[in-house]
Motif scaffolding. Structure first.
Motif, mmCIF file in Angstrom:
data_model
loop_
_atom_site.group_PDB
_atom_site.id
_atom_site.type_symbol
_atom_site.label_atom_id
_atom_site.label_comp_id
_atom_site.label_asym_id
_atom_site.label_seq_id
_atom_site.Cartn_x
_atom_site.Cartn_y
_atom_site.Cartn_z
ATOM 1 N N THR A 167 89.667 41.034 -32.300
ATOM 2 C CA THR A 167 89.265 42.396 -31.805
ATOM 3 C C THR A 167 87.796 42.690 -32.628
ATOM 4 N N ILE A 168 87.803 42.599 -34.023
ATOM 5 C CA ILE A 168 86.669 43.115 -34.799
ATOM 6 C C ILE A 168 85.337 42.257 -34.343
ATOM 7 N N THR A 169 85.723 40.708 -34.198
ATOM 8 C CA THR A 169 84.511 39.899 -34.005
ATOM 9 C C THR A 169 84.013 40.302 -32.484
ATOM 10 N N THR A 170 84.935 40.559 -31.645
ATOM 11 C CA THR A 170 84.605 41.012 -30.222
ATOM 12 C C THR A 170 83.619 42.097 -30.346
ATOM 13 N N VAL A 171 84.191 43.139 -30.812
ATOM 14 C CA VAL A 171 83.205 44.440 -31.077
ATOM 15 C C VAL A 171 82.138 44.322 -31.729
ATOM 16 N N SER A 172 81.843 43.537 -32.912
ATOM 17 C CA SER A 172 80.797 43.213 -33.556
ATOM 18 C C SER A 172 79.851 42.760 -32.635
ATOM 19 N N LEU A 173 80.134 41.747 -31.958
ATOM 20 C CA LEU A 173 79.041 41.090 -30.860
ATOM 21 C C LEU A 173 78.265 42.017 -30.004
ATOM 22 N N PHE A 174 78.944 43.095 -29.728
ATOM 23 C CA PHE A 174 78.148 44.026 -28.910
ATOM 24 C C PHE A 174 77.780 45.292 -29.510
ATOM 25 N N VAL A 175 78.277 45.681 -30.747
ATOM 26 C CA VAL A 175 78.113 46.776 -31.302
ATOM 27 C C VAL A 175 77.582 46.673 -32.713
ATOM 28 N N LEU A 176 77.864 45.781 -33.610
ATOM 29 C CA LEU A 176 77.458 45.439 -34.664
ATOM 30 C C LEU A 176 76.974 44.269 -35.218
ATOM 31 N N TRP A 177 76.128 43.723 -34.288
ATOM 32 C CA TRP A 177 75.530 42.232 -34.233
ATOM 33 C C TRP A 177 74.750 42.373 -35.364
ATOM 34 N N PRO A 178 73.774 43.284 -35.780
ATOM 35 C CA PRO A 178 73.120 42.922 -36.966
ATOM 36 C C PRO A 178 73.960 42.563 -38.628
ATOM 37 N N VAL A 179 74.746 42.996 -38.574
ATOM 38 C CA VAL A 179 75.780 42.925 -39.773
ATOM 39 C C VAL A 179 76.884 41.873 -39.555
ATOM 40 N N LEU A 180 76.940 41.260 -38.225
ATOM 41 C CA LEU A 180 77.905 40.279 -37.845
ATOM 42 C C LEU A 180 77.995 39.083 -38.573
ATOM 43 N N PRO A 181 76.955 38.538 -39.038
ATOM 44 C CA PRO A 181 77.191 37.370 -40.264
ATOM 45 C C PRO A 181 77.968 37.814 -41.305
ATOM 46 N N PHE A 182 77.724 38.863 -41.978
ATOM 47 C CA PHE A 182 78.414 39.600 -43.202
ATOM 48 C C PHE A 182 79.992 39.545 -42.911
ATOM 49 N N ILE A 183 80.097 40.156 -41.798
ATOM 50 C CA ILE A 183 81.808 40.376 -41.141
ATOM 51 C C ILE A 183 82.150 39.260 -41.005
ATOM 52 N N ALA A 184 81.670 38.241 -40.412
ATOM 53 C CA ALA A 184 81.975 36.951 -40.122
ATOM 54 C C ALA A 184 82.506 36.115 -41.369
ATOM 55 N N ARG A 185 81.505 36.213 -42.380
ATOM 56 C CA ARG A 185 81.802 35.628 -43.496
ATOM 57 C C ARG A 185 83.044 36.285 -44.349
ATOM 58 N N GLY A 186 83.270 37.419 -44.343
ATOM 59 C CA GLY A 186 84.309 38.011 -45.149
ATOM 60 C C GLY A 186 85.700 37.860 -44.384
ATOM 61 N N LEU A 187 85.556 37.519 -43.070
ATOM 62 C CA LEU A 187 86.931 37.634 -42.169
ATOM 63 C C LEU A 187 87.221 36.167 -42.520
ATOM 64 N N THR A 188 86.185 35.181 -42.404
ATOM 65 C CA THR A 188 86.520 33.789 -42.602
ATOM 66 C C THR A 188 86.954 33.251 -43.959
ATOM 67 N N ASN A 189 86.299 34.027 -44.896
ATOM 68 C CA ASN A 189 86.908 33.640 -46.459
ATOM 69 C C ASN A 189 88.394 34.076 -46.501
#
Length: 405
Positions: free
Chosen positions: A145-167
Motif C-alpha cells: 500500500t505504501i509503495t503504490t501510493v508513493s509511486l503516484f503521490v510521494l515519488w520524490p522521497v520514494l527512494p528513502f521510503i523504499a530503503r526504510g521498508l526494505t531494511n
C-alpha cells in the motif's frame, strides 16, 4: 545580455532531480511483490500446519505435517533467492535434512520412514520459515500500500521510503530465514570432517594393499617358486636343494618381519596389550634421536583415541628423526578434564610449517576430523613444540574385563 537572477540558471549546478538507480527499482519491485507472495505463503502455512495438527490423531496427520514443513523449506529457499536478487542480502543456505532416513528407508522400510518423519517434524529451518510466512502478511499489505501510493503521490522521497521498508525486510530475512550460525557451522564442520575421515581411511587401505602387494606378497611368491625348484632338485641334486631351502628359510624370516612391521603400522599389539606408555616407549626406542617419554594417565582412553594418539606421536617422531637435526626430544601425554593432551618437543633447527611437506597438514586434518586440535610452534633456530589435543572418551571394557568404577 540578460542578467542571471536565479540560482538555478547557474550552469555550475545540476537541475533539481532525484536519481532512481537500479538498486532503488529493485527495492521497489521487492516491496510490490510482497503482497502476492505473502498471501500465497500465509495461505500455504495456515492450510498445512493447522490441518496437520488437527489430523495428527489419525494416521495421515503427522506425515502430512512433515511434508508441509518440507514445502515450507522450499518457500524459504525462494525467499532467500528473492532477497539475494533484489535486496542484495547474502544468506547461506541451511544444510539439507540428513539423508540417513532415506538410506534407512531403502534398507529397512518402516524404520527409515519413521526416521524421516521425526527429522521433518523437528526441522527448525522449516518451522522458522513457517513463522516467517505467517507473520509477513500484514507487513506485505502495508508495504504494498505504501509503495503504490508513493509511486503516484510521494515519488520524490520514494527512494528513502523504499530503503526504510526494505531494511525491515532484510532484518526479517536475516532473523528468520538464516541458518542457525552455531548449529549450521557445526554441521558443516562435521560433514567436512567426515570427508577427511573417509579419505584418510581410503588412503590407509590403499597403503596397506600396496605394502602387501609390493612387500610380503612378492616375497612369498618368490619363496613358493624357490621351494618348487628345490623340490624338483631334491632327488637329483640334494646339495643344491638344501642350499635353496636354506635361502627360502631366510626369505621366510624376512617375510615375517615385513608382516610384523605392517601389522605394527595398522595397530601395534603392544598398544592393545599394554597401552600408550609402553607403545610410545617402543616408538621412542626406534627413533634416531634420544627421546624421553612421560605418560601420566590414571586410566586408558577409548581404543580409537588411543590409536590416533599413538600414530600422531609416531609420525611426529619420524619427522624429528628425518628433518629436525635435534640432539634430544621429549614426549609428554596427560589428561586435562575431557581432553587428552600430547606434547612433542625437540631442540632441533626449527622452521617447521604446516605446508612444509612433512605431513603436518595431514596430521592437523586427522585430528580435526575427531574434534581435536593441532598447534605447531617452530621458530627458525628452534626449538619445535607440537601440541595435540584429542577428546577424552571412556574406554569400553573388553569382553570379560570389569568396567572402571
Amino acid at each position: 545580455m540578460t542578467a542571471r537572477n536565479s540560482l538555478f540558471d547557474d550552469e555550475r549546478l545540476p537541475p533539481p532531480r532525484f536519481a532512481f538507480d537500479r538498486h532503488t527499482w529493485k527495492e521497489i519491485a521487492h516491496l510490490l511483490a510482497n503482497l502476492p507472495l505473502s498471501i500465497a505463503g500465509f495461505v500455504y502455512v495456515v492450510f498445512v500446519v493447522p490441518t496437520g495438527v488437527f489430523l495428527s490423531v489419525t494416521v495421515i496427520g503427522l506425515p502430512w505435517l512433515a511434508g508441509g514443513l518440507a514445502g515450507a523449506r522450499l518457500l524459504g529457499k525462494a525467499e532467500r533467492a528473492r532477497a539475494r536478487a533484489l535486496l542484495g542480502v547474502r544468506i547461506d543456505e541451511p544444510s539439507p535434512l540428513r539423508g540417513r532416513g532415506r538410506r534407512k528407508r531403502r534398507a529397512r522400510g518402516s524404520e527409515g520412514f519413521f526416521d524421516w518423519l521425526w527429522t521433518g517434524l523437528k526441522d527448525p529451518v522449516a518451522w522458522r520459515t513457517a513463522l516467517y510466512e505467517f507473520i509477513r502478511l500484514p507487513w506485505g499489505i502495508l508495504t504494498f500500500t505504501i509503495t503504490t501510493v508513493s509511486l503516484f503521490v510521494l515519488w520524490p522521497v520514494l527512494p528513502f521510503i523504499a530503503r526504510g521498508l526494505t531494511n525491515v525486510d532484510r532484518a526479517l530475512v536475516r532473523g528468520l530465514l538464516s541458518p542457525s550460525d552455531e548449529l549450521e557451522s557445526r554441521i558443516a564442520e562435521l560433514e567436512s570432517d567426515r570427508g577427511v575421515v573417509v579419505d584418510t581411511a581410503a588412503a590407509d587401505l590403499r597403503r596397506i594393499e600396496r605394502d602387501l602387494h609390493d612387500g610380503a606378497q612378492a616375497r612369498l611368491v618368490a619363496l613358493a617358486m624357490g621351494l618348487g625348484l628345490a623340490k624338483e632338485k631334491l632327488l637329483d641334486d640334494p646339495e643344491t636343494a638344501a642350499s635353496m631351502v636354506d635361502e627360502a628359510h631366510g626369505e621366510v624370516k624376512l617375510a615375517l618381519q615385513e608382516l610384523r612391521d605392517l601389522a605394527r603400522g595398522i595397530h601395534p599389539a603392544v598398544l592393545t596389550d599394554r597401552g600408550l606408555d609402553a607403545a610410545l616407549s617402543a616408538i621412542a626406542s626406534r627413533c634416531t634421536v634420544p627421546v624421553k617419554v612421560e605418560v601420566e594417565l590414571a586410566e586408558r582412553p577409548a581404543a580409537a583415541i588411543e590409536g590416533i594418539a599413538y600414530f600422531t606421536v609416531s609420525e611426529l617422531l619420524q619427522n624429528v628423526s628425518k628433518h629436525s637435526g635435534a640432539s634430544a626430544a621429549g614426549v609428554e601425554v596427560w589428561r586435562a578434564k575431557d581432553r587428552l593432551l600430547i606434547q612433542i618437543q625437540d631442540d632441533g633447527r626449527g622452521g617447521a610449517r604446516l605446508d612444509g611437506g612433512t605431513g603436518m597438514a595431514g596430521l592437523a586434518e586427522r585430528l580435526g576430523a575427531v574434534d581435536g586440535l593441532f598447534v605447531l610452534d617452530s621458530p627458525v633456530g628452534g626449538p619445535t613444540v607440537v601440541t595435540a589435543e584429542l577428546p577424552w572418551r571412556e574406554r569400553e571394557p573388553a569382553r570379560g574385563e570389569p568396567a572402571h568404577e
